[in-house]
Design a protein around this motif. Structure first.
Motif, PDB file in Angstrom:
ATOM      1  N   GLY A  98      -6.602 -18.045 -26.387  1.00 16.76           N
ATOM      2  CA  GLY A  98      -6.525 -18.491 -27.770  1.00 16.76           C
ATOM      3  C   GLY A  98      -5.498 -19.586 -27.929  1.00 16.76           C
ATOM      4  N   ASP A 105      -6.960 -16.113 -33.403  1.00 11.69           N
ATOM      5  CA  ASP A 105      -8.136 -16.681 -32.750  1.00 11.69           C
ATOM      6  C   ASP A 105      -8.284 -16.235 -31.293  1.00 11.69           C
ATOM      7  N   VAL A 107      -9.446 -14.337 -28.125  1.00 12.32           N
ATOM      8  CA  VAL A 107     -10.653 -13.614 -27.710  1.00 12.32           C
ATOM      9  C   VAL A 107     -10.439 -13.092 -26.300  1.00 12.32           C
ATOM     10  N   VAL A 125     -17.255 -15.191 -23.716  1.00 14.19           N
ATOM     11  CA  VAL A 125     -16.488 -14.322 -24.601  1.00 14.19           C
ATOM     12  C   VAL A 125     -17.077 -12.911 -24.568  1.00 14.19           C
ATOM     13  N   ASP A 128     -14.346 -10.808 -29.758  1.00 12.74           N
ATOM     14  CA  ASP A 128     -13.325 -11.491 -30.550  1.00 12.74           C
ATOM     15  C   ASP A 128     -12.815 -10.550 -31.636  1.00 12.74           C
TER      16      ASP A 128
END
Length: 405
Positions: A98, A105, A107, A125, A128
């Motif tokens: 992040g 933000d 993840v 990803v 999140d």
């Protein structure tokens, strides 16, 4: 009255939580890790004898360690890597990424290392913050420290830290499961590690099995003190928890198992007094109780360490062997069942200063591959994840060179 009622509800929740954790099965023994006597082909060397010309001996070609970066994403900051061996012999790594550690933000990402191709896939990803919120049905402020494990049923599980309020001291652990080796994941669930508030439990180091199939997971606590704990997990439920360290300044335990009832734990230290050294604790009843052991003669600048038992029984640690900062990363080795650690290789060392700071090489994670090769993953200057692959014979050579020096 409302305050009294709230306190009563909280107390009842606490009792219920204790009942859940104390409804525990009888304690059992450690499942011993497989240790195979490897036929390591260590190159012979010519030893000079007085009055005679040294004989040249043919040496076996040993591959040097192979280093590479895991492909980058757009994230400015990455940290806390870990990895697991997949059923096909490849590796799957996890880390968080992040704008900075603890940002909203952040993840959790993953990539696969193909052992035949010798390269990493592009990162993807895993989860999140928003997805975690929906799955857990609660507010999530930030994510951290992913840790993959293999369940007793053979499924891949991912444990990770979630924070809803405050800093890391307000952490709890969540987990997901995959039936296809990490391609897809189940809905996340909370791991209830403590009654009532279920706060301040974090993970870093790999777990291990007990003979009854429960998972042993060394965790740590950061609220009103820092100390290690061992939890036993059965089917996503904590069935027991034992404190591993005393005091208020030890965290992120790693565990080496010596026998079905004996093990040693080593800790990252955060003490403000005394020499900064790796601390230890011992158990002789399969983790039911722990006693403090002697500090190792290895420095620790309040930084994570990683441990791995090799196929010949030797034990390996990756660490920052400094009293402050994390600009040097080394490997140390000890014979099985001993604390006679020796540094055998320097992997990173940054003697330069940029804006008054060294680059950081930290949070190592060690893993044994399908063919006995050794894999190390760590944070490179908080900007990249780095991977080094070692041939076990290279480690053996370094050990012998250290022993003869």
């Amino acid at each position: 009255m409302m305050r009294i009622a709230s306190l009563c509800i909280l107390a009842l929740a606490g009792v219920a939580g204790y009942i859940q954790i104390d409804s525990r099965p009888p304690w059992t023994s450690f499942a011993m890790p497989a240790v195979l006597e490897s036929e390591l082909l260590v190159p012979e060397v010519a030893v000079p004898v007085a009055g005679k010309k040294p004989q040249l001996v043919k040496q076996v070609s040993i591959p040097e360690p192979r280093a590479q970066f895991i492909p980058e994403t757009a994230a400015p900051s990455v940290h806390a890597g870990s990895a697991i061996l997949l059923n096909d012999g490849n590796l799957r790594a996890f880390w968080f990424a992040g704008s900075r550690e603890g940002a909203t933000d952040v993840v959790i990402q993953t990539a696969v290392f193909g052992t035949k191709a010798g390269s990493w896939s592009s990162p993807e990803v895993v989860i999140d913050r928003v997805t975690a919120e929906k799955g857990l049905s609660r507010y999530i402020k930030k994510l951290g420290n992913p840790l993959p494990v293999r369940s007793s049923q053979g499924k891949l599980q991912l444990y990770f830290v979630t924070v809803s309020v405050g800093g890391w001291a307000g952490s709890s652990i969540s987990w997901m499961e995959s039936s296809d080796e990490g391609v897809s994941w189940s809905r996340p669930q909370r791991l209830i590690t403590s009654p009532a508030l279920n706060l301040s439990t974090l993970i870093k180091a790999p777990g291990f099995d007990f003979v009854d199939g429960t998972l042993g997971l060394p965790v740590y606590h950061e609220w009103m003190g820092k100390f290690g704990e061992l939890i036993r997990i059965d089917g996503g439920r904590v069935v027991d928890k034992r404190r591993m360290s005393s005091g208020r300044a030890l965290l992120q335990p790693i565990v080496f198992i010596d026998a079905p009832e004996k093990a040693v734990a080593y800790f990252r230290q955060a003490r403000s007094v005394g020499p900064p050294r790796i601390a230890s604790a011992l158990t002789e009843n399969a983790g039911q109780s722990w006693v403090s052991g002697a500090d190792l003669d290895l420095a620790n600048p309040n930084a994570a360490i990683a441990g791995l038992q090799l196929t010949n029984g030797d034990r390996l640690i990756a660490l920052n062997d400094l009293e402050s900062a994390r600009y040097r990363l080394v490997l140390a080795i000890a014979p099985a069942g001993t604390s006679n650690w020796s540094v055998i290789a320097e992997l990173e060392s940054d003697q330069t200063l940029i804006n008054g700071l060294h680059r950081e090489f930290s949070y190592p994670s060690l893993l044994l591959g399908a063919n006995g090769e050794i894999h190390l993953i760590y944070t490179y200057d908080r900007k990249k994840m780095k991977h080094i692959q070692f041939d076990p014979r290279w480690i053996e050579i370094k050990k012998h060179q250290k022993g003869s020096s």
